[in-house]
Design a protein around this motif. Structure first.
Motif: not given
Ligand code: HEC
Length: 118
Positions: A50-55
């Motif tokens: 949840s703390d990663f910005t995915y494409s």
């Protein structure tokens, strides 16, 4: 898939992971780098951190509830940008089936309770 994984070697897979370690940490609670931390990835839902910005591409793919089971990892890691067109994981893929299987066997160990083999 069952036979492939039964013959896979996690120890050899740890070596293959060096290719991934440029962008991914493997340890529990490890930081996200260019890519998300991969602790607990086998059988996790796609875009599991949840703390990663995915494409947008991988998020779109995640909607039909794609899970990173043995089969999807095996296919994704063969050609990430074919399996998820538009992914920001800039990695060509691992073409050797055996190498991929060993790598997935290693990924499986990144868990407090490794999921059972297929
Ligand atoms: C050049 C950097 C880079 C390399 C090398 C790389 N990755 Fe990635 N990886 C990423 C990025 C960035 C994402 C996020 C993709 C997105 O949002 O589209 C990602 C996403 C993933 C995901 C999906 C995670 C999730 O939470 O859904 C998996 C699984 C994965 N990588 C495994 C690997 C493995 C295994 C290797 C080694 C064979 C590898 N990656 C090599 C950058 C990399």
């Amino acid at each position: 898939m069952r036979t492939i994984m039964a013959n896979a070697n996690a120890k050899l897979g740890e070596d293959v992971f060096k290719k991934c370690a440029v962008c991914h940490t493997a340890e529990k609670g490890g930081a996200n780098k260019v890519g998300p931390n991969l602790w607990g990835i086998v059988n996790a839902i796609t875009a599991h951190k949840s703390d990663f910005t995915y494409s947008a591409a991988i998020l779109a793919r995640a909607q039909p509830n794609l899970k990173w089971d043995y089969e999807t990892l095996y296919r994704y890691l063969y050609a990430p940008r074919k399996f998820v067109p538009g992914t920001k994981m800039a990695f060509a893929g691992i073409k050797k089936d055996e190498e991929r299987a060993n790598l997935i066997a290693y990924l499986r160990t990144l868990s407090d309770s490794p999921p059972k083999l297929p």
